[in-house]
Motif scaffolding. Structure first.
Motif, PDB file in Angstrom:
ATOM      1  N   ARG A 159      39.613  38.393  29.874  1.00  0.00           N
ATOM      2  CA  ARG A 159      40.564  38.123  30.951  1.00  0.00           C
ATOM      3  C   ARG A 159      40.243  36.803  31.658  1.00  0.00           C
TER       4      ARG A 159
ATOM      5  N   ARG B 166      30.546  34.927  32.997  1.00  0.00           N
ATOM      6  CA  ARG B 166      30.967  35.930  33.986  1.00  0.00           C
ATOM      7  C   ARG B 166      29.768  36.414  34.789  1.00  0.00           C
ATOM      8  N   GLN B 167      28.651  36.564  34.090  1.00  0.00           N
ATOM      9  CA  GLN B 167      27.438  36.989  34.796  1.00  0.00           C
ATOM     10  C   GLN B 167      27.013  35.935  35.818  1.00  0.00           C
TER      11      GLN B 167
ATOM     12  N   PRO C  22      40.460  33.632  33.651  1.00  0.00           N
ATOM     13  CA  PRO C  22      41.455  33.413  34.709  1.00  0.00           C
ATOM     14  C   PRO C  22      42.339  32.183  34.508  1.00  0.00           C
TER      15      PRO C  22
ATOM     16  N   CYS D 295      31.002  26.273  39.111  1.00  0.00           N
ATOM     17  CA  CYS D 295      31.645  27.382  39.840  1.00  0.00           C
ATOM     18  C   CYS D 295      30.805  27.800  41.038  1.00  0.00           C
TER      19      CYS D 295
ATOM     20  N   GLY E 117      30.164  35.428  38.689  1.00  0.00           N
ATOM     21  CA  GLY E 117      30.696  36.581  39.436  1.00  0.00           C
ATOM     22  C   GLY E 117      32.212  36.581  39.378  1.00  0.00           C
ATOM     23  N   SER E 118      32.862  36.696  40.544  1.00  0.00           N
ATOM     24  CA  SER E 118      34.328  36.786  40.536  1.00  0.00           C
ATOM     25  C   SER E 118      35.001  35.421  40.695  1.00  0.00           C
ATOM     26  N   ARG E 119      34.213  34.339  40.718  1.00  0.00           N
ATOM     27  CA  ARG E 119      34.819  33.012  40.904  1.00  0.00           C
ATOM     28  C   ARG E 119      35.625  32.612  39.654  1.00  0.00           C
ATOM     29  N   PRO E 120      36.695  31.819  39.861  1.00  0.00           N
ATOM     30  CA  PRO E 120      37.501  31.405  38.701  1.00  0.00           C
ATOM     31  C   PRO E 120      36.804  30.341  37.864  1.00  0.00           C
TER      32      PRO E 120
END
Ligand SMILES: Cc1cc2nc3c(=O)[nH]c(=O)nc-3n(C[C@H](O)[C@H](O)[C@H](O)COP(=O)(O)O)c2cc1C
Length: 285
Positions: A73, A41-42, A75, A14, A45-48
């Motif tokens: 959640r 997630r850490q 993605p 990612c 970040g916000s990448r899928p």
């Protein structure tokens, strides 16, 4: 990839801009999956990123793993071995997307009916439980069924092959084997070394490891006492029915797709993705 993709590989993918994925069952419990998803997630970040779920009655963790993905959640969810509308609905309820692995038109029709958002066309020559259909024929049949996005899988090891997939109308390429030989994968060093030494002719399509046909390196089958010429009588355990023996088998019997011959050394994931991008751009017409 079963026993191969984990937190480090997903995060490294990612961070380079590709979508890293792993099967939920690689985390040996749902509690461990919960921790993996926190760590991913850490790291991303916000990448899928994506998680693969084996949607089959033999997977006793399906419902609890799905609830875990909902809490995080996730993605993108990649479903294999069963397209079920209730699973798709649950993923949609948190805004996630579902891409479903298919090897033929019949399974693609079921997946479309179940409401998936995209298809992964797993063609002949792919690592793991591959199909038998040539990518030209498979993509053509899927496009005749649906306008959903299709991602092509099977023996893609170089950027020019991702370009070829796009020329066929696929949204992109889906790579497994090439990422086994990365520093971040969980594969053992002998497995990685074996890939560097192997070519398409060393890959055998057999049902002897789990009862479902897949592509494996001949040398590892022979080392495990399996005659690649015979058809097996294994039960359909699919990573879950008899988890311990299935995991043991996949640890010592090494799966690879026919694109294995393009792997020249063990790179970092960032180096591999850079090489893919360079080759993709060089193939521009
Ligand atoms: C070692 C290995 C394990 C795999 N495990 C899974 C799995 O657990 N779930 C799944 O949907 N696909 C699995 N696959 C298939 C990959 O997701 C992907 O479709 C395939 O590797 C693409 O073909 P390629 O290896 O030729 O690039 C596996 C593949 C390999 C090589």
């Amino acid at each position: 990839m079963f026993l191969v993709s984990g937190v480090d590989l997903v995060v490294a993918c990612c961070q380079t801009g590709v979508i890293g994925s792993f099967p939920a069952l690689n985390a040996r419990t749902t509690e461990a999956l919960d921790q993996w998803l926190d760590a991913i997630r850490q790291g991303v970040g916000s990448r899928p990123y994506a998680v693969n779920l084996i949607v089959h009655p033999s997977n006793p963790r399906l419902s609890q793993d799905l609830d875990c993905l909902q809490r995080h959640r996730v993605p993108l969810v990649i479903t294999s071995l069963g397209a079920v509308d209730s699973v798709v609905e649950q993923v949609h309820s948190w805004g996630g997307l579902v891409y479903h692995d298919v090897t033929n038109a019949k399974h693609a029709r079921k997946a479309v009916a179940a409401g998936v958002d995209g298809l992964i066309a797993v063609s002949a020559g792919a690592g793991g439980h591959a199909g038998t259909c040539h990518p030209f024929a498979l993509i053509g049949e899927l496009q005749a069924i649906t306008d959903l996005p299709i991602v092509l899988a099977g023996a893609i090891s170089r950027g020019r092959e991702i370009r070829a997939a796009q020329a066929l109308g696929a949204q992109g390429g889906y790579l497994g084997t090439a990422f086994i030989a990365t520093q971040e994968s969980m594969a053992s060093d002998p497995y990685k070394a074996c890939l560097l030494d192997s070519q398409a002719a060393d890959v055998v399509y057999t049902d002897q490891v789990s009862g479902v046909p897949g592509n494996f390196i001949r040398r590892s089958l022979i080392q495990a006492g399996i005659d690649p010429a015979q058809s097996g009588e294994k039960s359909l355990d699919l990573h879950t029915g008899d988890a311990a023996s299935e995991a043991k088998a996949w640890k010592t019997i090494w799966s690879a797709g026919q694109g294995v011959g393009a792997i020249g050394q063990v790179h970092s994931t960032a180096e591999l993705v850079q090489a893919l991008i360079k080759d993709y751009q060089a193939g521009a017409v």
